[in-house]
Design a protein around this motif. Structure first.
Motif, PDB file in Angstrom:
ATOM      1  N   SER A 238      51.881  62.285  74.939  1.00 11.44           N
ATOM      2  CA  SER A 238      50.557  62.690  74.478  1.00 11.44           C
ATOM      3  C   SER A 238      49.844  61.502  73.852  1.00 11.44           C
ATOM      4  CB  SER A 238      50.674  63.805  73.429  1.00 11.44           C
ATOM      5  OG  SER A 238      51.525  64.847  73.891  1.00 11.44           O
ATOM      6  N   SER A 239      48.529  61.500  73.984  1.00 11.76           N
ATOM      7  CA  SER A 239      47.751  60.445  73.332  1.00 11.76           C
ATOM      8  C   SER A 239      46.342  60.962  73.088  1.00 11.76           C
ATOM      9  CB  SER A 239      47.699  59.187  74.206  1.00 11.76           C
ATOM     10  OG  SER A 239      46.984  59.433  75.399  1.00 11.76           O
ATOM     11  N   ASP A 240      45.631  60.269  72.195  1.00 10.71           N
ATOM     12  CA  ASP A 240      44.250  60.633  71.940  1.00 10.71           C
ATOM     13  C   ASP A 240      43.496  59.414  71.442  1.00 10.71           C
ATOM     14  OD1 ASP A 240      41.834  62.154  71.213  1.00 10.71           O
ATOM     15  OD2 ASP A 240      43.177  63.852  71.534  1.00 10.71           O
ATOM     16  N   GLY A 241      42.285  59.235  71.915  1.00 12.35           N
ATOM     17  CA  GLY A 241      41.486  58.084  71.519  1.00 12.35           C
ATOM     18  C   GLY A 241      40.693  58.302  70.251  1.00 12.35           C
ATOM     19  N   THR A 242      40.829  59.469  69.643  1.00 11.93           N
ATOM     20  CA  THR A 242      40.099  59.746  68.407  1.00 11.93           C
ATOM     21  C   THR A 242      41.084  60.202  67.330  1.00 11.93           C
ATOM     22  OG1 THR A 242      39.768  62.072  68.987  1.00 11.93           O
ATOM     23  CG2 THR A 242      38.070  60.522  69.686  1.00 11.93           C
ATOM     24  N   TYR A 243      40.631  60.212  66.083  1.00 10.69           N
ATOM     25  CA  TYR A 243      41.472  60.694  64.992  1.00 10.69           C
ATOM     26  C   TYR A 243      41.440  62.213  64.959  1.00 10.69           C
ATOM     27  CZ  TYR A 243      42.112  56.066  62.935  1.00 10.69           C
ATOM     28  OH  TYR A 243      42.482  54.769  62.710  1.00 10.69           O
TER      29      TYR A 243
ATOM     30  N   GLY B  56      53.923  45.417  71.142  1.00  5.53           N
ATOM     31  CA  GLY B  56      53.274  44.991  69.911  1.00  5.53           C
ATOM     32  C   GLY B  56      52.048  45.782  69.529  1.00  5.53           C
ATOM     33  N   LEU B  57      51.679  46.773  70.346  1.00  3.74           N
ATOM     34  CA  LEU B  57      50.443  47.519  70.089  1.00  3.74           C
ATOM     35  C   LEU B  57      50.665  49.012  69.941  1.00  3.74           C
ATOM     36  CD1 LEU B  57      48.039  45.710  72.579  1.00  3.74           C
ATOM     37  CD2 LEU B  57      48.032  45.522  70.086  1.00  3.74           C
ATOM     38  N   GLY B  58      51.337  49.623  70.930  1.00  9.09           N
ATOM     39  CA  GLY B  58      51.518  51.074  70.885  1.00  9.09           C
ATOM     40  C   GLY B  58      51.133  51.703  72.201  1.00  9.09           C
ATOM     41  N   VAL B  59      50.567  52.902  72.127  1.00 10.44           N
ATOM     42  CA  VAL B  59      50.219  53.664  73.319  1.00 10.44           C
ATOM     43  C   VAL B  59      48.813  53.284  73.765  1.00 10.44           C
ATOM     44  CG1 VAL B  59      49.899  55.988  74.264  1.00 10.44           C
ATOM     45  CG2 VAL B  59      51.703  55.561  72.577  1.00 10.44           C
ATOM     46  N   GLU B  60      48.680  52.811  74.988  1.00 13.26           N
ATOM     47  CA  GLU B  60      47.386  52.390  75.519  1.00 13.26           C
ATOM     48  C   GLU B  60      46.371  53.519  75.378  1.00 13.26           C
ATOM     49  OE1 GLU B  60      46.030  49.922  79.400  1.00 13.26           O
ATOM     50  OE2 GLU B  60      47.155  51.757  79.813  1.00 13.26           O
ATOM     51  N   GLY B  61      45.204  53.189  74.798  1.00 12.59           N
ATOM     52  CA  GLY B  61      44.133  54.166  74.657  1.00 12.59           C
ATOM     53  C   GLY B  61      44.294  55.114  73.487  1.00 12.59           C
ATOM     54  N   ASP B  62      45.382  54.953  72.702  1.00 11.87           N
ATOM     55  CA  ASP B  62      45.579  55.853  71.563  1.00 11.87           C
ATOM     56  C   ASP B  62      44.988  55.222  70.310  1.00 11.87           C
ATOM     57  OD1 ASP B  62      47.098  58.445  70.767  1.00 11.87           O
ATOM     58  OD2 ASP B  62      47.607  57.020  69.195  1.00 11.87           O
ATOM     59  N   ILE B  63      44.398  56.045  69.468  1.00 14.30           N
ATOM     60  CA  ILE B  63      43.725  55.575  68.260  1.00 14.30           C
ATOM     61  C   ILE B  63      44.685  54.846  67.320  1.00 14.30           C
ATOM     62  CG2 ILE B  63      44.045  57.770  66.989  1.00 14.30           C
ATOM     63  CD1 ILE B  63      40.768  55.775  66.942  1.00 14.30           C
ATOM     64  N   HIS B  64      45.983  55.176  67.363  1.00 13.62           N
ATOM     65  CA  HIS B  64      46.934  54.558  66.442  1.00 13.62           C
ATOM     66  C   HIS B  64      47.537  53.259  66.974  1.00 13.62           C
ATOM     67  CE1 HIS B  64      46.814  58.675  64.673  1.00 13.62           C
ATOM     68  NE2 HIS B  64      46.761  57.949  63.581  1.00 13.62           N
ATOM     69  N   ALA B  65      47.112  52.842  68.169  1.00 10.17           N
ATOM     70  CA  ALA B  65      47.628  51.590  68.727  1.00 10.17           C
ATOM     71  C   ALA B  65      47.003  50.397  68.015  1.00 10.17           C
ATOM     72  CB  ALA B  65      47.329  51.522  70.224  1.00 10.17           C
ATOM     73  N   GLY B  66      47.781  49.328  67.842  1.00  7.10           N
ATOM     74  CA  GLY B  66      47.251  48.103  67.244  1.00  7.10           C
ATOM     75  C   GLY B  66      48.332  47.347  66.504  1.00  7.10           C
ATOM     76  N   GLU B  67      48.094  46.060  66.293  1.00  3.42           N
ATOM     77  CA  GLU B  67      49.093  45.227  65.619  1.00  3.42           C
ATOM     78  C   GLU B  67      49.113  45.487  64.123  1.00  3.42           C
ATOM     79  OE1 GLU B  67      48.806  41.080  66.537  1.00  3.42           O
ATOM     80  OE2 GLU B  67      48.423  41.474  68.650  1.00  3.42           O
ATOM     81  N   THR B  68      47.956  45.885  63.573  1.00  2.00           N
ATOM     82  CA  THR B  68      47.896  46.166  62.138  1.00  2.00           C
ATOM     83  C   THR B  68      47.675  47.662  61.944  1.00  2.00           C
ATOM     84  OG1 THR B  68      45.546  45.651  62.158  1.00  2.00           O
ATOM     85  CG2 THR B  68      47.060  43.874  61.525  1.00  2.00           C
ATOM     86  N   ILE B  69      47.809  48.097  60.719  1.00  2.00           N
ATOM     87  CA  ILE B  69      47.795  49.520  60.379  1.00  2.00           C
ATOM     88  C   ILE B  69      46.582  50.251  60.970  1.00  2.00           C
ATOM     89  CG2 ILE B  69      47.324  51.031  58.397  1.00  2.00           C
ATOM     90  CD1 ILE B  69      49.469  49.630  56.914  1.00  2.00           C
ATOM     91  N   LYS B  70      46.839  51.381  61.609  1.00  2.00           N
ATOM     92  CA  LYS B  70      45.766  52.203  62.179  1.00  2.00           C
ATOM     93  C   LYS B  70      45.750  53.605  61.573  1.00  2.00           C
ATOM     94  CE  LYS B  70      44.472  48.976  64.864  1.00  2.00           C
ATOM     95  NZ  LYS B  70      43.450  48.128  64.310  1.00  2.00           N
ATOM     96  N   HIS B  71      46.620  53.836  60.603  1.00  2.56           N
ATOM     97  CA  HIS B  71      46.648  55.137  59.943  1.00  2.56           C
ATOM     98  C   HIS B  71      45.325  55.303  59.200  1.00  2.56           C
ATOM     99  CE1 HIS B  71      47.882  58.009  56.746  1.00  2.56           C
ATOM    100  NE2 HIS B  71      48.592  58.523  57.717  1.00  2.56           N
ATOM    101  N   GLN B  72      44.628  56.395  59.468  1.00  3.06           N
ATOM    102  CA  GLN B  72      43.245  56.562  59.017  1.00  3.06           C
ATOM    103  C   GLN B  72      43.077  56.319  57.517  1.00  3.06           C
ATOM    104  OE1 GLN B  72      41.627  60.376  60.031  1.00  3.06           O
ATOM    105  NE2 GLN B  72      39.538  59.637  60.019  1.00  3.06           N
ATOM    106  N   PHE B  73      43.981  56.848  56.697  1.00  7.56           N
ATOM    107  CA  PHE B  73      43.840  56.716  55.253  1.00  7.56           C
ATOM    108  C   PHE B  73      44.290  55.333  54.787  1.00  7.56           C
ATOM    109  CE2 PHE B  73      45.983  57.183  51.068  1.00  7.56           C
ATOM    110  CZ  PHE B  73      44.827  57.298  50.307  1.00  7.56           C
ATOM    111  N   ARG B  74      45.435  54.873  55.284  1.00 12.69           N
ATOM    112  CA  ARG B  74      46.015  53.632  54.763  1.00 12.69           C
ATOM    113  C   ARG B  74      45.229  52.388  55.160  1.00 12.69           C
ATOM    114  NH1 ARG B  74      52.323  54.643  55.890  1.00 12.69           N
ATOM    115  NH2 ARG B  74      52.436  52.435  55.406  1.00 12.69           N
ATOM    116  N   MET B  75      44.438  52.466  56.234  1.00  8.63           N
ATOM    117  CA  MET B  75      43.642  51.314  56.652  1.00  8.63           C
ATOM    118  C   MET B  75      42.688  50.871  55.557  1.00  8.63           C
ATOM    119  SD  MET B  75      42.614  52.375  60.535  1.00  8.63           S
ATOM    120  CE  MET B  75      41.210  51.278  60.649  1.00  8.63           C
ATOM    121  N   THR B  76      42.305  51.799  54.700  1.00  6.95           N
ATOM    122  CA  THR B  76      41.297  51.482  53.694  1.00  6.95           C
ATOM    123  C   THR B  76      41.830  50.499  52.659  1.00  6.95           C
ATOM    124  OG1 THR B  76      41.959  53.425  52.436  1.00  6.95           O
ATOM    125  CG2 THR B  76      40.075  53.670  53.907  1.00  6.95           C
TER     126      THR B  76
END
Length: 184
Positions: free
Chosen positions: A12-17, A32-52
């Motif tokens: 499963s994947s999703d491009g939005t939170y 090094g990134l994650g699931v292609e096209g998924d909002i949580h993919a990336g080298e640095t934190i993509k968790h919606q709250f923790r990114m702040t």
């Protein structure tokens, strides 16, 4: 397929939170990134709250795996949960995800390799999805007073590849001491 064989049951994947993710015929894991096209993919934190407040830390939560045996447990308690609904990218059966050591390598399908980084720390959105569900994905050990987090594990992609339902899962334990999973 052997009864005891660890396998992928859904991807499963999703491009939005959005809390739940959409089931797919396949997902592509990118090293090094994650699931292609998924909002949580990336080298640095993509968790919606923790990114702040820690946007530059490495993303240890590129891929979220959950064991479908948890859905069986929840169903017995009256909660109907299906693959992707708790936000996981890969649903599994026949493998004790929570018992894996930190650093274990999961070989998914022909090519993809995910290194296990830790336990998913479930957030209050679980209760928004189904009232009362959050308490069911924690287990309190009466003896130690410690919680077990049961809502799956997180990992980083070490080698990319396509993962599909039905793919076998191979486990390669890390060298050295076994470190139980901690929340990430």
């Amino acid at each position: 397929m052997g009864g005891g064989m660890a396998r992928v049951t859904a991807v499963s994947s999703d491009g939005t939170y959005s809390f739940s993710k959409t089931n797919r015929a396949s997902v592509t894991l990118l090293a090094g990134l994650g699931v292609e096209g998924d909002i949580h993919a990336g080298e640095t934190i993509k968790h919606q709250f923790r990114m702040t407040y820690e946007p530059d830390l490495p993303n240890l939560r590129q891929v979220h795996l959950i064991h479908e045996e948890l859905f069986d447990e929840l169903a017995a308690k009256g909660f109907t949960v299906s693959a992707g609904q708790l936000g996981e990218n890969i649903s599994t059966r026949g493998i004790d995800l929570l018992g894996l050591p930190t650093g274990a390598l999961l070989r998914l399908g022909a090519e993809a390799v995910v290194e296990v980084t830790g336990l998913r720390n479930p957030c209050s959105k679980v209760n928004d999805f189904r009232t009362g569900l959050l308490q069911e994905v924690f287990e309190l050990d009466g003896a130690t007073g410690e919680f077990t987090f049961k809502s799956g594990i997180m990992g980083v992609v070490r080698h990319g590849g396509v993962v599909r339902p039905g793919d076998a899962i191979g486990v390669e334990p890390p060298t050295g001491a076994h470190h139980p999973l901690e929340r990430v």
